[in-house]
Design an enzyme around this catalytic site. Structure first.
Site, mmCIF file in Angstrom:
data_model
loop_
_atom_site.group_PDB
_atom_site.id
_atom_site.type_symbol
_atom_site.label_atom_id
_atom_site.label_comp_id
_atom_site.label_asym_id
_atom_site.label_seq_id
_atom_site.Cartn_x
_atom_site.Cartn_y
_atom_site.Cartn_z
ATOM 1 N N HIS A 1 -60.635 -28.147 -18.904
ATOM 2 C CA HIS A 1 -59.788 -28.505 -20.194
ATOM 3 C C HIS A 1 -58.392 -27.982 -20.136
ATOM 4 C CE1 HIS A 1 -61.333 -25.147 -22.688
ATOM 5 N NE2 HIS A 1 -60.051 -25.240 -23.219
ATOM 6 N N ASP B 1 -67.268 -26.061 -17.519
ATOM 7 C CA ASP B 1 -65.703 -26.177 -17.758
ATOM 8 C C ASP B 1 -64.725 -25.752 -16.816
ATOM 9 O OD1 ASP B 1 -63.464 -26.740 -19.138
ATOM 10 O OD2 ASP B 1 -64.101 -26.454 -21.052
ATOM 11 N N SER C 1 -59.083 -19.665 -23.407
ATOM 12 C CA SER C 1 -59.630 -20.707 -22.615
ATOM 13 C C SER C 1 -59.466 -20.430 -21.041
ATOM 14 C CB SER C 1 -59.262 -22.005 -22.775
ATOM 15 O OG SER C 1 -59.977 -22.419 -23.977
HETATM 16 N N1 ARG Z 1 -62.815 -26.188 -27.803
HETATM 17 C C1 ARG Z 1 -62.391 -25.885 -26.478
HETATM 18 C C2 ARG Z 1 -61.118 -24.682 -26.854
HETATM 19 O O1 ARG Z 1 -60.362 -24.612 -27.669
HETATM 20 C C3 ARG Z 1 -61.766 -27.005 -25.808
HETATM 21 C C4 ARG Z 1 -62.675 -27.786 -25.386
HETATM 22 C C5 ARG Z 1 -62.059 -29.188 -24.762
HETATM 23 N N2 ARG Z 1 -62.833 -30.310 -24.898
HETATM 24 C C6 ARG Z 1 -62.860 -31.296 -25.705
HETATM 25 N N3 ARG Z 1 -64.128 -31.967 -25.840
HETATM 26 N N4 ARG Z 1 -61.725 -31.756 -26.163
HETATM 27 O O2 ARG Z 1 -61.067 -23.890 -26.039
#
Ligand code: ARG
Length: 717
Positions: free
Chosen positions: A83, A218, A652
């Site tokens: 992501h 991811d 992330s």
């Molecule tokens: N929740 C994750 C983060 O903020 C991002 C995931 C992105 N995936 C998604 N389905 N929008 O690090």
């Protein structure tokens, strides 16, 4: 008696440092070192952070300004989240070469794809400049002091940058009680090396986002390129792979519950010292507004993306980031309520005031001061959110609003030609970036819907004049939807921004007259001036006063708890968090294991589904149990696992590192039950969700067949 005892306990536990809580400053990690060793760290202090020889900090970068990534080979190979690479991957994808849907693997360096606009920064050193800043600002007060502060910071940064050799930033820590100078090297030639198909890299989509149990892989991989001297260089075909001072070896033994873990990364923002009043506004006004506006925006975008694959590729990255924080605010609100965070904070604040009366009278009125400023703020908090999230959502609003400064300059008696040029350049570059995600069908609908939402949800007395003077006067009828639709369609076809000839002509000879005649400028500036005249000054005054009070509060808390080790709120600078691999109990009678497996992944697959489908090749590998050296002792392939490390957005892509300094996976998310974590850390619930190194290597080797990459890494068992 009970209540008194409770608030006393609350005060004691407020910032009691537990191994798992805390985002620590790398250059000061020595203070935590003994505890880290007790928990399982086998490295020396200098292995963590050193400016004299290579240390773990040299393997970790900030990626693209908002994520983290790490070096996993001697040749500049970098791994981050899927992501985090999403925008770059989508940008390199076309309907014919759809790397987002199909995955991408470079089998040689020649096949790597330059990711335009991508940057990474390496931290060179950190220096405490608090004394220098205080000495330069101490004698001043108020605005004068603010100006001095700005000046001295600029001076320190300029000196440290050594004529653009480095990027240097001074940042505030502990709500302005400490200042650190951070010196970085910035690399801009970054190339895509590999990513799994989106169905794997984003498996579970928005349904599984922010949730455990999870099965997402991811990750995506890039390579940093440098000039022949290993220094930063603009993209050039003869640039060479960057040789990092340090890269992380990979351990594929697999994590066990209780194993020591630490994370180096760039957490963005936390508000752990937020007061109860702030949490109340978040629950009542701010969060529900953001959720409502984003929900509407996402529905509109999705309908258009589903109809047209090219629109999909254009909007998907923006869609994902809007969706990410749409769900975030739903979760945060739910957990702030469930965990009674307002009550917790109120107890802490009462204990603080009680302590102040007895020991430090200068703080005794602090909570009352907070309550006063929030009383005023409540009446326009919602307007501020609607201004940025709703009014500014459509591209036309952003384009129109970008002319504000130019309008003001041209309106002066003697406009300055250099200033005009500067503002025109800013409009040009805003337009360039806004147009990257412009789709006419989506934008027409979005403009109409956002105008309507603002109209309905914000008190009439706060509306900009364009509603009465233009929209209802010229487009009005009984049907409100039709009114906004017609107006949006009219804006779309009558403006200078979407017509390059008109736009260039304007930029060559900008005049007030042309702006006054442009319907999009009229629409946008009506909102802008309404906000900047009546609301922004209040919001700014509130923010300024709140900042002063927050600085005092943190200083007071530190005085109140002299023997405690404090950590500052996240501020997009490198931090270290340490803890261990650990499952949890999300609710009464339910226990969550610390890992998931490919069995669980395959059980979730729904053929043809947008979020839960996956390639047949993966299922074939599963059926054959072809896991190679990545199989766990239990015979399954582990996919994701959780730890109790303390992270937030911006982390992330951070490495999960074991006690020996080896990479065992990549962090990519937080869990639902702890979504209030940016405001209040909860030891029982807060977890970090990671993809297991073994799942990642399995996909690179068995699905991607990129043996070249496996060979490049240093893999240990
Ligand atoms: N929740 C994750 C983060 O903020 C991002 C995931 C992105 N995936 C998604 N389905 N929008 O690090």
């Amino acid at each position: 008696m009970k209540k008194l005892l409770l608030s006393f306990l609350a005060a004691v536990t407020l910032l009691q440092v537990k191994a798992d809580e805390g985002m620590w400053i790398p250059s000061l990690i020595g203070k935590n070192y003994d505890e880290m060793v007790r928990m399982g760290l086998k490295l020396s202090k200098d292995d963590l952070y050193s400016i004299n020889h290579s240390s773990l900090k040299d393997a970790v970068v900030q990626f693209g300004g908002g994520c983290t990534a790490e070096m996993i080979s001697a040749n500049g190979l970098l791994i981050t989240n899927h992501h985090c690479g999403y925008g770059a991957i989508a940008g390199l994808s076309t309907i014919e070469h759809n790397y987002l849907d199909n995955g991408f693997w470079a089998y040689s360096k020649e096949q790597e794809l330059p990711a335009k606009d991508m940057t990474v920064i390496f931290l060179e050193r950190v220096e405490d400049v608090t004394a220098q800043i205080n000495a330069a600002t101490r004698r001043y007060k108020g605005d004068k002091q603010a100006k001095k502060l700005e000046e001295v910071i600029k001076k320190i940064e300029e000196k440290a940058a050594e004529n653009k050799k480095y990027v240097a930033n001074v940042k505030e820590y502990f709500n302005g009680n400490q200042y650190l100078l951070l010196v970085y090297k910035k690399y801009t030639d970054i190339r895509l090396v590999g990513n799994p198909p989106k169905s794997i890299g984003k498996f579970g989509g928005d349904t599984d986002n922010w949730m455990w149990p999870r099965h997402t892989a991811d990750f995506s991989m890039f390579r940093v390129y440098a000039g022949k001297d290993n220094e930063p260089a603009e993209y050039a075909t003869d640039n060479v792979p960057y040789k990092p001072k340090k890269y992380l070896p990979i351990n594929i033994k697999g994590p066990k519950e209780g194993d020591y873990t630490m994370i180096f990364g760039y957490p963005g923002r936390t508000n752990r010292y937020e007061v109860s009043y702030g949490v109340e506004v978040a629950i009542k006004d701010v969060n529900p507004s953001i959720v409502k506006i984003r929900g509407k925006r996402l529905d509109i975008m999705k309908a258009h993306m589903d109809k047209d694959k090219a629109v999909y590729l254009k909007l998907t990255s923006m869609y994902a980031s809007i969706a990410n924080y749409w769900k975030y605010f739903i979760g945060q609100t739910e957990q702030l309520k469930r965990l009674h965070v307002v009550d917790q904070k109120m107890d802490n604040e009462a204990a603080f005031t009680k302590w102040a009366y007895k020991n430090a009278p200068e703080y005794k009125g602090l909570m009352r001061d907070f309550s006063k400023i929030y009383n005023g703020y409540n009446t326009y908090a919602k307007h501020a959110v609607y201004y940025s999230e709703c009014f500014k959502a459509p591209a036309l609003a952003k384009l129109g609003a970008s002319t504000e400064k130019l309008y003001e300059e041209l309106d002066k008696e003697n406009p300055n030609q250099d200033t005009i040029k500067k503002h025109v350049d800013a409009i040009k570059s805003a337009r360039k970036s806004i147009m990257k995600t412009f789709d006419k069908g989506t934008e027409t609908e979005l403009t109409a819907e956002m105008l309507k939402l603002f109209y309905q949800d914000i008190p009439k007395s706060q509306h900009p004049s364009v509603y009465e003077r233009v929209i209802f006067k010229k487009f009005g009828g009984d049907d409100m939807d039709k009114t906004f639709r017609n107006y949006a369609a009219y804006l779309m076809d009558n403006n200078m921004f979407l017509d390059s000839n008109k736009f260039n002509a304007f930029c060559a000879h900008p005049t007030l007259e042309k702006m006054d005649e442009d319907p999009v400028v009229v629409y946008a500036l009506s909102f802008v001036y309404n906000y900047t005249t009546y609301y922004e000054p209040k919001v700014d005054a509130f923010a300024k006063r709140k900042k002063e009070l927050a600085k005092e509060y943190v200083r007071g808390l530190m005085e109140m708890n002299k023997n405690k080790l404090f950590y500052p709120d996240a501020n997009s600078t490198m931090r270290i968090t340490y803890g261990k691999v650990l499952g949890y109990s999300p609710q009464d009678a339910v226990h969550y294991d610390y890992f998931t497996t490919l069995d669980g992944y395959v059980a979730k697959i729904k053929p043809g589904d947008d979020e839960f489908d996956s390639p047949k090749e993966l299922v074939d590998l599963y059926k054959k149990k072809d896991y190679g050296m990545y199989v766990d002792a239990d015979g399954t392939l582990h996919t994701d696992f959780i730890t109790n490390n303390d992270i937030t957005g911006g982390n992330s892509g951070s490495p999960i590192i074991n006690g020996n300094g080896e990479w065992i996976g990549i962090a990519f998310d937080g869990n639902w039950e702890a979504m209030s974590g940016d405001i209040a850390f909860d030891k029982n619930y807060k977890r970090t969700i990671c993809t297991d190194a073994r799942f990642i290597l399995f996909l690179i080797e068995k699905l991607g067949k990129a043996h070249n990459l496996i060979e490049e890494m240093e893999i240990r068992k």
